[in-house]
Enzyme design. Sequence first.
Site, PDB file in Angstrom:
ATOM      1  N   SER A   9       0.815  -1.212   0.000  1.00 59.40           N
ATOM      2  CA  SER A   9       0.000   0.000   0.000  1.00 59.40           C
ATOM      3  C   SER A   9       0.848   1.261   0.000  1.00 59.40           C
ATOM      4  O   SER A   9       0.339   2.351  -0.243  1.00 59.40           O
ATOM      5  CB  SER A   9      -0.897   0.012   1.238  1.00 59.40           C
ATOM      6  OG  SER A   9      -0.117   0.119   2.411  1.00 59.40           O
ATOM      7  N   GLY A  11       2.685   1.848   2.836  1.00 56.77           N
ATOM      8  CA  GLY A  11       2.880   2.099   4.253  1.00 56.77           C
ATOM      9  C   GLY A  11       3.995   1.244   4.824  1.00 56.77           C
ATOM     10  O   GLY A  11       4.526   0.345   4.168  1.00 56.77           O
ATOM     11  N   VAL A  12       4.336   1.504   6.084  1.00 58.41           N
ATOM     12  CA  VAL A  12       5.447   0.795   6.704  1.00 58.41           C
ATOM     13  C   VAL A  12       5.115  -0.679   6.931  1.00 58.41           C
ATOM     14  O   VAL A  12       5.990  -1.552   6.808  1.00 58.41           O
ATOM     15  CB  VAL A  12       5.861   1.481   8.024  1.00 58.41           C
ATOM     16  CG1 VAL A  12       4.747   1.433   9.059  1.00 58.41           C
ATOM     17  CG2 VAL A  12       7.144   0.867   8.574  1.00 58.41           C
ATOM     18  N   CYS A  94     -14.045  -4.326   1.743  1.00 59.70           N
ATOM     19  CA  CYS A  94     -12.913  -4.018   0.870  1.00 59.70           C
ATOM     20  C   CYS A  94     -11.883  -5.145   0.895  1.00 59.70           C
ATOM     21  O   CYS A  94     -11.354  -5.544  -0.148  1.00 59.70           O
ATOM     22  CB  CYS A  94     -12.278  -2.700   1.301  1.00 59.70           C
ATOM     23  SG  CYS A  94     -11.009  -2.085   0.174  1.00 59.70           S
ATOM     24  N   CYS A 193      -9.449   5.179   4.165  1.00 54.81           N
ATOM     25  CA  CYS A 193      -8.782   5.783   3.012  1.00 54.81           C
ATOM     26  C   CYS A 193      -9.630   6.877   2.384  1.00 54.81           C
ATOM     27  O   CYS A 193      -9.107   7.903   1.928  1.00 54.81           O
ATOM     28  CB  CYS A 193      -8.433   4.708   1.986  1.00 54.81           C
ATOM     29  SG  CYS A 193      -9.839   3.759   1.372  1.00 54.81           S
TER      30      CYS A 193
END
Length: 351
Positions: A9, A11-12, A94, A193
């Site tokens: 995505s 992100g971390v 989702c 989101c």
Amino acid sequence: MKKVVVGLSGGVDSSVAAAILHNQGYEVIGLTLWLMKGKGQCCSEGMIDAADICEQLGIPHEVVDIRDVFQTNIVDYLVSGYSIGITPLPCSQCNKTVKFGPMVEYAREQLGCDRIATGHYARIGYDEATGRYQLLRAVDRNKDQSYFLYDLSQDLLAASVFPLGEMEKADTRRIANEYGLKTADKPESQDLCLVESNGSMRAFLDKYLAPKQGEIVDTTGKVLGQHDGVHHYTIGQRKGLGIAAAEPLYVVELDAVNNRVVVGDRTQVTQPECTVGRVNWVSIAEPVTPIHAEVQVRYRSHPVPVTVIPLENSRVRLVFDEPQFSITPGQAAVWYDGGKVLGGGIIEQFG
């Protein structure tokens, strides 16, 4: 060499998942799903960070444009729900229909791979006695995301790997720094989101639902104030009602048909039971008799004792040991046996 497709995505968490598997000797392919344009993870900004991580790790990066799927399954789903006075939870929907399902399909059909991995905080087990995959809470209970994954099928669980499930969030940050990942210090996503992309849920909904002024009434029908759309409210809401009262008032009902927001005291928004539809039984087969479990009716709510009574057509009735505050149609109810997800579904009605 074992091959795995890692959902990135930007992100971390997903970055560390990819780095761990790559370090373990897997042939890792990064896969980013393009859900929508805008800021934040899952958007165009997230794709850039995901591409940077793949370049840094020296792994391929695939991007799949599924904006149409996201529009139909999430955006339209949310707008439709809010328009009829419910508060939909998009995340579990989702995960199943937009993320895990398309990822597994793409991995199998386009990349010749049967395994996918994500940065979710959850664990997967297998019960040899029943032949079922089990969805388990993460070791880090503060980050546990099993609540949002209850709707995954046995096929999707069998194909999935959660490298962070045994880790604490602090370990994730530490590993990201040890590997020198570009996302190591990236702020964590705090909202849905769609909220991140639009600034607020209200701003998102206002793009699709026109203001419609109506009355705020108490449970006797007395008019207390005005609103500009039932979609701006949710069950249990106290702040932002714009009305003065001698005692705290909460949203008790959203009457979309008559365009009214009904408010009452706390006792009137506390319920002894509710019905749940679209139930997915995860770690166990659907029981034929009632079972006792613990249930979460919101992501951050504490698990509370409940009796789960199976009904027809993938529905159950939840009878709480003690009445619960703010049972909200459209949200998910997920029931557990300790750290094991037994099943979950969407709250249909309460009382």
